[in-house]
Design a protein around this motif. Structure first.
Motif, PDB file in Angstrom:
ATOM      1  N   ILE A   8     -16.052 -13.794  -6.243  1.00  0.00           N
ATOM      2  CA  ILE A   8     -14.412 -12.848  -6.109  1.00  0.00           C
ATOM      3  C   ILE A   8     -14.361 -12.563  -5.135  1.00  0.00           C
ATOM      4  O   ILE A   8     -15.007 -12.381  -3.376  1.00  0.00           O
ATOM      5  N   GLY A   9     -12.843 -12.998  -4.394  1.00  0.00           N
ATOM      6  CA  GLY A   9     -12.074 -12.468  -3.350  1.00  0.00           C
ATOM      7  C   GLY A   9     -12.018 -13.492  -2.294  1.00  0.00           C
ATOM      8  O   GLY A   9     -10.944 -13.645  -1.221  1.00  0.00           O
ATOM      9  N   ARG A  10     -12.653 -14.421  -2.518  1.00  0.00           N
ATOM     10  CA  ARG A  10     -12.683 -15.832  -1.547  1.00  0.00           C
ATOM     11  C   ARG A  10     -11.509 -16.151  -1.974  1.00  0.00           C
ATOM     12  O   ARG A  10     -10.374 -16.518  -1.242  1.00  0.00           O
ATOM     13  N   TYR A  11     -10.832 -17.118  -3.432  1.00  0.00           N
ATOM     14  CA  TYR A  11     -10.071 -17.195  -2.880  1.00  0.00           C
ATOM     15  C   TYR A  11      -8.742 -16.753  -3.677  1.00  0.00           C
ATOM     16  O   TYR A  11      -7.455 -16.682  -3.558  1.00  0.00           O
ATOM     17  N   TYR A  12      -8.786 -14.984  -4.345  1.00  0.00           N
ATOM     18  CA  TYR A  12      -7.963 -14.256  -5.162  1.00  0.00           C
ATOM     19  C   TYR A  12      -8.349 -13.284  -4.428  1.00  0.00           C
ATOM     20  O   TYR A  12      -9.823 -12.673  -4.776  1.00  0.00           O
ATOM     21  N   ALA A  13      -7.720 -12.659  -4.262  1.00  0.00           N
ATOM     22  CA  ALA A  13      -7.923 -10.595  -3.533  1.00  0.00           C
ATOM     23  C   ALA A  13      -7.698 -10.077  -5.314  1.00  0.00           C
ATOM     24  O   ALA A  13      -6.910  -9.790  -5.680  1.00  0.00           O
ATOM     25  N   LEU A  14      -9.617  -9.413  -4.920  1.00  0.00           N
ATOM     26  CA  LEU A  14      -9.763  -9.070  -5.760  1.00  0.00           C
ATOM     27  C   LEU A  14      -9.290  -7.539  -6.213  1.00  0.00           C
ATOM     28  O   LEU A  14      -9.107  -7.144  -7.238  1.00  0.00           O
ATOM     29  N   ALA A  15      -9.046  -7.002  -4.913  1.00  0.00           N
ATOM     30  CA  ALA A  15      -8.584  -4.824  -5.348  1.00  0.00           C
ATOM     31  C   ALA A  15      -7.558  -5.309  -6.304  1.00  0.00           C
ATOM     32  O   ALA A  15      -7.080  -4.786  -6.831  1.00  0.00           O
ATOM     33  N   PRO A  16      -6.656  -6.215  -5.929  1.00  0.00           N
ATOM     34  CA  PRO A  16      -5.282  -6.137  -6.611  1.00  0.00           C
ATOM     35  C   PRO A  16      -5.220  -5.938  -8.185  1.00  0.00           C
ATOM     36  O   PRO A  16      -4.591  -5.731  -8.852  1.00  0.00           O
ATOM     37  N   ARG A  17      -6.294  -6.550  -8.336  1.00  0.00           N
ATOM     38  CA  ARG A  17      -6.772  -6.789 -10.077  1.00  0.00           C
ATOM     39  C   ARG A  17      -6.879  -5.774 -10.474  1.00  0.00           C
ATOM     40  O   ARG A  17      -7.694  -5.802 -12.027  1.00  0.00           O
ATOM     41  N   MET A  18      -7.521  -3.893  -9.550  1.00  0.00           N
ATOM     42  CA  MET A  18      -8.511  -3.362  -9.995  1.00  0.00           C
ATOM     43  C   MET A  18      -7.298  -2.224 -10.124  1.00  0.00           C
ATOM     44  O   MET A  18      -6.069  -2.169  -9.559  1.00  0.00           O
ATOM     45  N   THR A  19      -8.071  -1.358 -11.037  1.00  0.00           N
ATOM     46  CA  THR A  19      -7.119   0.086 -11.330  1.00  0.00           C
ATOM     47  C   THR A  19      -7.634   0.809  -9.567  1.00  0.00           C
ATOM     48  O   THR A  19      -8.439   0.195  -8.904  1.00  0.00           O
ATOM     49  N   GLU A  20      -6.162   1.544  -9.178  1.00  0.00           N
ATOM     50  CA  GLU A  20      -6.486   1.808  -7.992  1.00  0.00           C
ATOM     51  C   GLU A  20      -7.690   3.146  -8.306  1.00  0.00           C
ATOM     52  O   GLU A  20      -8.296   3.006  -6.972  1.00  0.00           O
ATOM     53  N   ASP A  21      -8.070   3.324  -8.797  1.00  0.00           N
ATOM     54  CA  ASP A  21      -9.643   4.406  -8.952  1.00  0.00           C
ATOM     55  C   ASP A  21     -10.255   3.506  -9.080  1.00  0.00           C
ATOM     56  O   ASP A  21     -11.286   3.814  -7.506  1.00  0.00           O
ATOM     57  N   GLY A  22     -10.912   2.361  -9.464  1.00  0.00           N
ATOM     58  CA  GLY A  22     -11.843   1.499  -8.858  1.00  0.00           C
ATOM     59  C   GLY A  22     -11.655   0.343  -7.453  1.00  0.00           C
ATOM     60  O   GLY A  22     -12.843   0.574  -7.417  1.00  0.00           O
ATOM     61  N   ALA A  23     -10.149   0.597  -6.800  1.00  0.00           N
ATOM     62  CA  ALA A  23     -10.491   0.443  -5.815  1.00  0.00           C
ATOM     63  C   ALA A  23     -10.263   1.115  -5.470  1.00  0.00           C
ATOM     64  O   ALA A  23     -11.589   0.943  -3.820  1.00  0.00           O
ATOM     65  N   ALA A  24     -10.339   2.462  -4.947  1.00  0.00           N
ATOM     66  CA  ALA A  24     -10.889   2.921  -4.003  1.00  0.00           C
ATOM     67  C   ALA A  24     -12.222   3.257  -3.780  1.00  0.00           C
ATOM     68  O   ALA A  24     -12.748   3.671  -3.298  1.00  0.00           O
ATOM     69  N   LEU A  25     -12.687   2.833  -5.254  1.00  0.00           N
ATOM     70  CA  LEU A  25     -14.349   3.369  -5.502  1.00  0.00           C
ATOM     71  C   LEU A  25     -14.520   2.175  -3.852  1.00  0.00           C
ATOM     72  O   LEU A  25     -15.925   2.446  -3.336  1.00  0.00           O
ATOM     73  N   LEU A  26     -14.190   1.513  -4.079  1.00  0.00           N
ATOM     74  CA  LEU A  26     -15.113  -0.740  -3.525  1.00  0.00           C
ATOM     75  C   LEU A  26     -14.569   0.281  -2.772  1.00  0.00           C
ATOM     76  O   LEU A  26     -15.526  -0.087  -1.438  1.00  0.00           O
ATOM     77  N   ARG A  27     -13.407   0.599  -2.086  1.00  0.00           N
ATOM     78  CA  ARG A  27     -13.111   1.036  -0.502  1.00  0.00           C
ATOM     79  C   ARG A  27     -14.304   2.077   0.609  1.00  0.00           C
ATOM     80  O   ARG A  27     -14.705   1.550   1.199  1.00  0.00           O
ATOM     81  N   ARG A  28     -14.859   2.923  -0.717  1.00  0.00           N
ATOM     82  CA  ARG A  28     -15.220   3.753  -0.105  1.00  0.00           C
ATOM     83  C   ARG A  28     -17.030   3.456  -0.149  1.00  0.00           C
ATOM     84  O   ARG A  28     -17.729   3.121   1.321  1.00  0.00           O
ATOM     85  N   VAL A  29     -17.080   2.277  -1.140  1.00  0.00           N
ATOM     86  CA  VAL A  29     -18.672   1.705  -0.864  1.00  0.00           C
ATOM     87  C   VAL A  29     -18.992   1.377  -0.105  1.00  0.00           C
ATOM     88  O   VAL A  29     -19.878   0.763   0.951  1.00  0.00           O
ATOM     89  N   LYS A  30     -17.786   0.047   0.888  1.00  0.00           N
ATOM     90  CA  LYS A  30     -17.139  -0.664   1.863  1.00  0.00           C
ATOM     91  C   LYS A  30     -17.769   0.259   2.929  1.00  0.00           C
ATOM     92  O   LYS A  30     -18.146  -0.328   4.135  1.00  0.00           O
ATOM     93  N   ALA A  31     -17.209   1.128   2.751  1.00  0.00           N
ATOM     94  CA  ALA A  31     -17.351   2.142   4.467  1.00  0.00           C
ATOM     95  C   ALA A  31     -18.346   2.084   4.294  1.00  0.00           C
ATOM     96  O   ALA A  31     -19.311   2.546   5.773  1.00  0.00           O
TER      97      ALA A  31
END
Length: 74
Positions: A32-55
């Motif tokens: 996941i994320g190595r060959y294709y970007a994961l975040a653009p495939r997610m909903t905005e809410d899901g991507a925001a959650l992923l950003r917060r967890v990563k932060a």
């Protein structure tokens, strides 16, 4: 080897084209994320959650910057 920005740009362009062909045929990649970007495939809410967890887990942004497609610079 010395940095070669021109070669790196060619490889990135080739990978993006190959990714588009594979995606058009429904192919997936296990890294996941190595060959294709994961975040653009997610909903905005899901991507925001992923950003917060990563932060929270990686506040300095040192672990695989840019790999998940979250907007970090590699």
């Amino acid at each position: 080897f010395a940095p070669n920005p021109a070669a790196r740009a060619i490889v990135r362009k080739a990978r993006a084209r190959l990714c588009a062909v594979l995606e058009a045929h429904g192919a997936v990649h296990a890294q996941i994320g190595r060959y294709y970007a994961l975040a653009p495939r997610m909903t905005e809410d899901g991507a925001a959650l992923l950003r917060r967890v990563k932060a929270m887990l990686d506040p300095a942004g040192r672990m695989n910057p840019g790999v998940l497609g979250l907007g970090e610079k590699p």
